[in-house]
Enzyme design. Sequence first.
Site, PDB file in Angstrom:
ATOM      1  N   GLU A 227       0.799  -1.233  -0.023  1.00 59.41           N
ATOM      2  CA  GLU A 227       0.007   0.083  -0.153  1.00 59.41           C
ATOM      3  C   GLU A 227       0.973   1.358  -0.183  1.00 59.41           C
ATOM      4  O   GLU A 227       0.208   2.374  -0.447  1.00 59.41           O
ATOM      5  CB  GLU A 227      -1.026   0.103   1.294  1.00 59.41           C
ATOM      6  CG  GLU A 227      -0.437  -0.211   2.640  1.00 59.41           C
ATOM      7  CD  GLU A 227      -0.091   0.903   3.317  1.00 59.41           C
ATOM      8  OE1 GLU A 227      -0.474   1.965   3.028  1.00 59.41           O
ATOM      9  OE2 GLU A 227       1.058   0.872   3.969  1.00 59.41           O
TER      10      GLU A 227
ATOM     11  N   GLN B  29       1.150   2.668  18.622  1.00 60.15           N
ATOM     12  CA  GLN B  29       1.554   1.223  18.158  1.00 60.15           C
ATOM     13  C   GLN B  29       2.951   1.109  17.836  1.00 60.15           C
ATOM     14  O   GLN B  29       3.470   0.197  17.742  1.00 60.15           O
ATOM     15  CB  GLN B  29       0.545   1.060  17.210  1.00 60.15           C
ATOM     16  CG  GLN B  29      -0.999   0.991  17.651  1.00 60.15           C
ATOM     17  CD  GLN B  29      -1.972   0.457  16.484  1.00 60.15           C
ATOM     18  OE1 GLN B  29      -1.835   0.966  15.432  1.00 60.15           O
ATOM     19  NE2 GLN B  29      -2.953  -0.221  17.067  1.00 60.15           N
TER      20      GLN B  29
ATOM     21  N   GLN C 252      -3.515  -4.917  12.843  1.00 60.10           N
ATOM     22  CA  GLN C 252      -2.840  -4.438  13.918  1.00 60.10           C
ATOM     23  C   GLN C 252      -2.042  -5.465  14.979  1.00 60.10           C
ATOM     24  O   GLN C 252      -1.343  -5.492  15.594  1.00 60.10           O
ATOM     25  CB  GLN C 252      -3.592  -3.648  14.789  1.00 60.10           C
ATOM     26  CG  GLN C 252      -4.070  -2.293  13.987  1.00 60.10           C
ATOM     27  CD  GLN C 252      -5.304  -1.585  14.792  1.00 60.10           C
ATOM     28  OE1 GLN C 252      -5.316  -1.787  15.925  1.00 60.10           O
ATOM     29  NE2 GLN C 252      -6.283  -0.995  14.047  1.00 60.10           N
TER      30      GLN C 252
ATOM     31  N   HIS D 127      -3.438  -3.250   3.858  1.00 62.72           N
ATOM     32  CA  HIS D 127      -2.395  -3.135   4.709  1.00 62.72           C
ATOM     33  C   HIS D 127      -1.935  -4.446   5.612  1.00 62.72           C
ATOM     34  O   HIS D 127      -0.729  -4.365   6.019  1.00 62.72           O
ATOM     35  CB  HIS D 127      -3.086  -2.316   5.886  1.00 62.72           C
ATOM     36  CG  HIS D 127      -3.197  -0.748   5.701  1.00 62.72           C
ATOM     37  ND1 HIS D 127      -4.131  -0.472   4.809  1.00 62.72           N
ATOM     38  CD2 HIS D 127      -2.357   0.362   6.137  1.00 62.72           C
ATOM     39  CE1 HIS D 127      -4.054   0.901   4.808  1.00 62.72           C
ATOM     40  NE2 HIS D 127      -3.099   1.295   5.505  1.00 62.72           N
TER      41      HIS D 127
END
Length: 348
Positions: free
Chosen positions: A10, A100, A287, A309
């Site tokens: 991406e 994160q 994530q 992603h």
Amino acid sequence: MIEIDASFGEGGGQILRSALALSVITGEAMRLTNIRARRPQPGMKPQHLKAVEAAALIGAAYVEGVTPVSQTLRFEPTGLQGGKYAFDIGTAGAVSLLLQTVTLPLCFADGPSRLTLTGGTHVPWSPCYHYLQWQWLPCLAAAGYHVECNLERAGFYPRGGGLLHANIVPSRHLVPLCIAERGRLLRIRGLSGGGRLARSIAERQRSQAIERLRELGVPLEIEVAEVPAASPGTFIVLQAEFEGGRCCAFALGARHKPAEKVADEAVDELRADIKAGGAIDAWLADQLLLPLAFVPGQSELSVCRISRHLRTNAELLGYFLPVRVAIDGETDQPGRVRLQGVGVPKPA
């Protein structure tokens, strides 16, 4: 020196943030080129520069190329240091993405850490604070990570100014996650919130969400809350709880955007996930990939939608770790992810 052309997949800022985390954890020096090459305005913006600054501080790293719109970065970590850190993005850049970036490395530091982050907590193109609290953090805890967050002040676009605190305790005993079968839909819970605006706006968001979700025939527990905020803004977060999984969606208010439209955006995304059949939403799968790479054993995730992603993070892992990631399913369709983690490596 690991050489990474960051235009793959991406081609956005996620490659930079994930690479920073992996570099600090493994101790591997890296050189990134073509940073954010696939974005309308390539190169690093203030929130990306702050991520580099934060990673360099906790990793005692030597860096080159930390300038606005730079597309090249040299990053050489020399250690990993827990402690107390405060980072102010200075704009409405997402504190969740900065959080994160540094949280996973600090989970492997030699002592506990305390973070104070200032910026956008409920802003577009990033997980809002309540998404992290309801989705990301519980899954980290289930895998054995010890991270706690609390929101002192919300920060909405365009001003930002939100304030978030995080406590991180080093994680030593990690276990794989298996979220493979979601089972029956049990209930939908939610929070319709706003700051420095009339409570009636959040109440309208709640009413619209209930009206749209009533036909699912499950308990609807959507609360209304007023949150301390640096500037006016609203949000709604909705979570579908299944016997074996959870999907979460949220939407943000904006000037001249009706409260009903805010609710509709969150409801439309949640209903699409419920229809898709996965046990977790696309954002959570993305994530969790890096944290699960350091969990010994195989983790398995049933995902409502395979995102670009997710594929990008999977490809990036191969630059730093001998992990095996299998993604079954087409992009933007439901699928399944299997990841064989390697455990925590000793810094190179």
